[in-house]
Scaffold this active site. Structure first.
Site, PDB file in Angstrom:
ATOM      1  N   HIS A 205       0.891  -1.204  -0.123  1.00  0.00           N
ATOM      2  CA  HIS A 205      -0.208   0.093  -0.112  1.00  0.00           C
ATOM      3  C   HIS A 205       0.803   1.286  -0.094  1.00  0.00           C
ATOM      4  CE1 HIS A 205      -3.144  -2.753   1.639  1.00  0.00           C
ATOM      5  NE2 HIS A 205      -3.858  -2.069   1.045  1.00  0.00           N
ATOM      6  N   ASP A 274      -5.029  -6.339  -7.260  1.00  0.00           N
ATOM      7  CA  ASP A 274      -5.188  -5.290  -6.031  1.00  0.00           C
ATOM      8  C   ASP A 274      -5.558  -4.022  -6.695  1.00  0.00           C
ATOM      9  OD1 ASP A 274      -5.369  -4.814  -3.232  1.00  0.00           O
ATOM     10  OD2 ASP A 274      -3.767  -5.790  -2.569  1.00  0.00           O
TER      11      ASP A 274
END
Length: 501
Positions: A205, A274
């Site tokens: 992330h 993702d």
């Protein structure tokens, strides 16, 4: 057949994108099928999203920002599906402290690691069934779960209690049980993050992530088990695996997505990326280029989770531009869209009737997962110091605290919650020592090895009060009690032990 330019109909028989690329209508629709979009709002659907849906958008993904209560969520999913009946509506729904449906009455279940500690496949299935049944009542038809990663490294910052454990075989068993229970509810499950995020020491992330292990040490076993269990979706990891492809993360790697996943593992379901705005992709490639490269490499859908639909449009235009200039083959997009269509045919329509689920399964699992090194005696009326990091911005852990759960079973308990490094640790320790001078002291940490400020406060408190009871609410860190997670039921189960109930 008509032509559309940004939602405006024209009679010429082709579709022009905002990237000024003339494409046949069916190819334009196929490209849109390959997108999963996040958005803002709890009731109204933004006009830009309506136009994307009209052109064939494959799915939307909901987050906490889209959730107010159960009735509202069902109205929203009905509204979305009225725009296009084959639109998939998905959400991250792992359970534990990670979830977006708390205000919609989501069943309380522990995180996956606690389920692995209990190691009862029927119990794992009952927890997964509860989550899937709840989704069915809300009209949500795709669940981006379970996590099939193996928690391989102690310093991994992102998998941890989201995984079923550290043993690939155990993770495989529970992954398969979760998938079977979810599928039985008619909800599409998604094993993630292929080919594994547990061997990294960074969070994709926030920054690039690398798993340096050789091929024969990678954690592919749970993904093989997921495929054998009939999982309809896999999610790729934004992780570089030098043993497989030294240059690109899995999401953008033909060697990993096609050669390994399609050819060697024979997965023919939907491979979804993702979220593209994660820094491991966005900072090096950009979301738009990431979308085009991922689809060319073998992904079938790419997620753009941010609510800013301009980012989604940029990704869409990059895909259409790639089709127009030949850098993204039409056959590849047609193949991807075909898989998404088959997925929608099977899962897009919500169930008309939803059977009840076992509402007590989650607390049962959490209680069975609590581990005690020395069996501490009950400490009623204790002062609890609960140290834990702030919520992860992408995972929406809800901020549950041990004090609240302990007070529910022992109203005489008091406490202090600390969610980040204090400005004056010494003053905080002095204050806690005064408050707990005449009461038992409980010191709880959450992955203190990753957060030095927690370890510092813990050690300072233990120096003052060596009789304090230690609790670990993440992975074990020499705590007397360990919950293996910070979901509400994890904390309730520990509270019951502390209170002796």
């Amino acid at each position: 057949m008509s032509q559309r330019i940004s939602g405006v109909s024209h009679p010429e028989g082709v579709t022009l994108s905002t990237a000024r690329t003339a494409l046949p209508v069916d190819l334009d629709e196929a490209a849109h099928r390959c997108l999963v979009a996040g958005f803002d709002g709890t009731t109204a659907v933004p006009d830009t999203l309506k136009r994307l849906i009209d052109r064939g958008l494959g799915a939307v993904i909901l987050f906490t920002r889209n959730v107010r209560d159960a009735e509202q969520v069902r109205r929203l999913t009905d509204t979305l599906r009225a725009l296009r009946p084959d639109l998939l509506v998905g959400i991250d729904n792992e359970g534990g402290g990670i979830g977006h449906l708390v205000s919609a009455g989501a069943p309380e279940v522990p995180g996956s690691f606690a389920l692995g500690v209990a190691d009862d496949l029927d119990l794992t299935a009952r927890c997964a069934d509860a989550l899937a049944g709840h989704l069915a009542t809300l009209g949500i038809t795709a669940s981006y779960a379970p996590v099939a990663d193996v928690q391989h490294l102690p310093d991994n910052p992102i998998v941890r209690t989201r995984a079923f454990g550290t043993d690939p075989d155990l993770v495989s068993r529970h992954t398969a049980a979760w998938i079977a229970a979810t599928e039985a509810r008619g909800i599409a499950s998604c094993a993630k993050h292929f080919p594994g995020h547990g061997g990294t020491v960074t969070d994709s992330h926030h920054e690039p992530a690398v798993d340096p292990r050789p091929y024969d040490e990678l954690d592919l076993t749970p993904f093989r088990a997921a495929i054998a269990a009939g999982v309809p979706m896999l999610m790729s990891a934004h992780v570089v695996f030098p043993a497989l492809d030294a240059n690109r993360p899995a999401t953008l790697s033909r060697r990993i997505l096609r050669d390994l996943l399609r050819d060697e593992l024979a997965f023919d379901g939907v491979l979804v990326s993702d979220a593209l705005e994660m820094k491991a992709i966005a900072d090096r490639y950009g979301e738009a280029a990431g979308a085009r490269i991922a689809l060319a490499a073998g992904a079938d859908q790419v997620i753009v989770a941010v609510p800013d639909l301009e980012v989604t449009l940029g990704c869409r235009d990059a895909v259409l531009g790639g089709l127009g200039n030949g850098t993204l083959p039409e056959e590849r997009v047609g193949e991807a869209a075909g898989r998404v269509r088959r997925l929608a045919e099977r899962y897009a329509a919500p169930a008309t009737e939803v059977a009840a689920w076992d509402a007590g399964a989650g607390l049962e699992a959490a209680r069975r997962a609590v581990r005690s090194r020395s069996g501490p005696a009950p400490v009623r009326g204790a002062h609890v110091v609960d140290l834990f990091p702030p919520p992860h911005p992408a995972l929406n852990w809800g901020g549950e605290d041990l004090l609240t759960e302990l007070r529910a079973v022992d109203p005489t308990a008091t406490g202090t919650c600390v969610t980040g490094e204090p400005a004056d640790p010494a003053a905080l320790v002095d204050g806690i020592a005064r408050l707990a001078r005449d009461t038992p002291l409980v010191v709880a940490t959450c992955d203190a090895g990753l957060h030095p400020w927690q370890a510092g406060l813990r050690d300072a408190l233990l120096a003052r009060r060596p009789d304090a009871v230690r609790v670990a609410t993440g992975l074990p860190d020499d705590g007397t009690l360990c919950s293996y997670g910070r979901g509400k039921v994890n904390l309730r189960a520990v509270a019951e032990v502390l209170a002796g109930v």
